[in-house]
Design an enzyme around this catalytic site. Structure first.
Site, PDB file in Angstrom:
ATOM      1  N   THR A 141     -11.292   5.861  11.442  1.00 37.66           N
ATOM      2  CA  THR A 141     -11.343   5.293  12.801  1.00 37.66           C
ATOM      3  C   THR A 141     -10.747   6.245  13.832  1.00 37.66           C
ATOM      4  OG1 THR A 141      -9.344   4.100  12.213  1.00 37.66           O
ATOM      5  CG2 THR A 141     -11.375   2.850  12.178  1.00 37.66           C
ATOM      6  N   LYS A 196       0.841  -1.201   0.000  1.00 37.14           N
ATOM      7  CA  LYS A 196       0.000   0.000   0.000  1.00 37.14           C
ATOM      8  C   LYS A 196       0.873   1.247   0.000  1.00 37.14           C
ATOM      9  CE  LYS A 196      -2.262   1.606   3.844  1.00 37.14           C
ATOM     10  NZ  LYS A 196      -2.122   3.068   3.960  1.00 37.14           N
ATOM     11  N   ASP A 237     -13.592  14.705  -3.646  1.00 33.62           N
ATOM     12  CA  ASP A 237     -13.663  15.977  -4.375  1.00 33.62           C
ATOM     13  C   ASP A 237     -14.938  15.953  -5.203  1.00 33.62           C
ATOM     14  OD1 ASP A 237     -12.833  18.407  -5.764  1.00 33.62           O
ATOM     15  OD2 ASP A 237     -10.775  17.866  -5.249  1.00 33.62           O
ATOM     16  N   ILE A 238     -15.095  16.909  -6.107  1.00 36.70           N
ATOM     17  CA  ILE A 238     -16.287  16.876  -6.957  1.00 36.70           C
ATOM     18  C   ILE A 238     -16.185  15.665  -7.886  1.00 36.70           C
ATOM     19  CG2 ILE A 238     -16.722  19.359  -6.822  1.00 36.70           C
ATOM     20  CD1 ILE A 238     -15.451  19.623  -9.626  1.00 36.70           C
ATOM     21  N   ASP A 295      -3.521   4.293  -1.796  1.00 35.46           N
ATOM     22  CA  ASP A 295      -4.408   4.736  -0.710  1.00 35.46           C
ATOM     23  C   ASP A 295      -4.367   6.261  -0.596  1.00 35.46           C
ATOM     24  OD1 ASP A 295      -5.867   4.942   1.648  1.00 35.46           O
ATOM     25  OD2 ASP A 295      -4.205   4.337   2.931  1.00 35.46           O
ATOM     26  N   LYS A 338      -7.327   8.088  -0.866  1.00 31.14           N
ATOM     27  CA  LYS A 338      -8.644   8.486  -0.326  1.00 31.14           C
ATOM     28  C   LYS A 338      -9.178   9.739  -1.022  1.00 31.14           C
ATOM     29  CE  LYS A 338      -7.691   6.685   4.352  1.00 31.14           C
ATOM     30  NZ  LYS A 338      -6.245   6.363   4.266  1.00 31.14           N
ATOM     31  N   ARG A 362       3.569  -1.477  10.658  1.00 30.53           N
ATOM     32  CA  ARG A 362       4.745  -1.607  11.526  1.00 30.53           C
ATOM     33  C   ARG A 362       5.125  -3.010  11.975  1.00 30.53           C
ATOM     34  NH1 ARG A 362       2.508   3.472  14.736  1.00 30.53           N
ATOM     35  NH2 ARG A 362       0.657   2.479  13.848  1.00 30.53           N
TER      36      ARG A 362
HETATM   37  O1  C5P Z   1       1.583   0.327  11.198  1.00 29.76           O
HETATM   38  P1  C5P Z   1       0.122  -0.007  11.148  1.00 29.76           P
HETATM   39  O2  C5P Z   1      -0.164  -1.482  10.996  1.00 29.76           O
HETATM   40  O3  C5P Z   1      -0.653   0.609  12.296  1.00 29.76           O
HETATM   41  O4  C5P Z   1      -0.381   0.688   9.799  1.00 29.76           O
HETATM   42  C1  C5P Z   1      -1.724   0.673   9.423  1.00 29.76           C
HETATM   43  C2  C5P Z   1      -1.913   1.373   8.115  1.00 29.76           C
HETATM   44  O5  C5P Z   1      -3.311   1.449   7.853  1.00 29.76           O
HETATM   45  C3  C5P Z   1      -1.406   2.802   8.059  1.00 29.76           C
HETATM   46  O6  C5P Z   1      -0.979   3.062   6.716  1.00 29.76           O
HETATM   47  C4  C5P Z   1      -2.620   3.626   8.390  1.00 29.76           C
HETATM   48  O7  C5P Z   1      -2.577   4.907   7.844  1.00 29.76           O
HETATM   49  C5  C5P Z   1      -3.717   2.804   7.741  1.00 29.76           C
HETATM   50  N1  C5P Z   1      -5.041   3.003   8.304  1.00 29.76           N
HETATM   51  C6  C5P Z   1      -5.335   2.797   9.637  1.00 29.76           C
HETATM   52  N2  C5P Z   1      -6.601   2.999  10.110  1.00 29.76           N
HETATM   53  C7  C5P Z   1      -7.563   3.399   9.274  1.00 29.76           C
HETATM   54  C8  C5P Z   1      -7.289   3.614   7.931  1.00 29.76           C
HETATM   55  C9  C5P Z   1      -6.003   3.401   7.469  1.00 29.76           C
HETATM   56  O8  C5P Z   1      -4.471   2.402  10.417  1.00 29.76           O
HETATM   57  N3  C5P Z   1      -8.782   3.561   9.738  1.00 29.76           N
END
Ligand code: C5P
Length: 232
Positions: free
Chosen positions: A119, A33, A65-66, A60, A62, A210
């Protein structure tokens, strides 16, 4: 064929680090991603590079916009050869239909996914921006709206997947971040599930950053996660 349910979040801020990380991975054993940080730093070239290396890339960005602007951005994403792209469902019905129609006219047709409610937003913050009901109700409302406009699925918390699987049925993709293998650091994620539980609850794809990107041996960390997943 790539059957991997794991999408690795490449949350890096430069091309060099991202590339040397990705070179440790097998494109048949994961998907990757590219989000706003890496895309803003390294641009579309890095996306094309990953696609050229054989990776399925989830772009990703997201889009919100119009309708005309989102449709054109989706078409450009499709031209890059990406496997999945996303838009904010709160951009509304016309915007999502325009995105759907734009992708349907492209030679490469990436999966089109909606973002329901971020979230990170609390119930109070949602009310402040005028969203009615609980965050869970807003997620379900937006997921159903996304489905009715022909989107392929939504991004959602692993704690929402069981409910959405019921209300949206099979075949509607549920893509879930907030996943942590047992024993790994929670970092700043609060509403988490293990990869196995997320899949058992109905997730189709897990976005994991991570626990893999910060591992001493990322390919081994990926392998441990992938082999523990149930094959449904
Ligand atoms: O390192 P980690 O596993 O927390 O990364 C999760 C990934 O998912 C990040 O790129 C984060 O921006 C994305 N993400 C998230 N929660 C969301 C939407 C996207 O953690 N609701």
């Amino acid at each position: 064929m790539n059957n991997s349910k794991v999408i690795i979040a490449l949350d890096f801020n430069n091309m060099g680090t991202a590339l040397s990380f990705v070179l440790q991975l097998d494109p048949q054993k994961c998907r990757i991603k590219v989000g706003k940080e890496l895309f803003t730093s390294a641009g579309p070239k890095i996306v094309e590079r990953f696609v050229g290396m054989g990776f399925d890339v989830f772009l990703d960005l997201k889009f919100h916009d119009i309708p005309n602007t989102v449709a054109k951005a989706c078409a450009e994403a499709a031209k890059l050869g990406v496997w999945m792209v996303n838009v904010h469902a709160s951009g509304g019905r016309s915007m999502m239909i325009a995105a759907r129609e734009a992708i349907d006219q492209c030679e490469n047709k990436p999966l089109l996914i909606g973002v329901t409610v971020l979230t990170s937003l609390s119930a109070i913050e949602l009310q402040e921006v005028g969203v009615q009901g609980t965050p869970e109700e807003a997620v379900e409302r937006l997921a159903k709206l996304a489905q009715s406009t022909g989107l392929d699925g939504v991004v959602c918390s692993p704690l929402e997947t069981a409910k959405l699987r019921k209300s949206c049925g099979d075949g509607f993709l549920l893509v879930t971040p907030g996943v942590r293998p047992k024993g790994s650091a929670q970092d700043d994620q609060t509403r988490i599930l293990t990869p196995e539980d997320a899949i058992n609850n109905g997730s189709d794809y897990l976005v994991i950053g991570r626990p893999i990107t910060q591992a001493d041996d990322p390919a081994a960390a990926l392998n441990v996660i992938s082999t523990a997943l149930p094959s449904l």
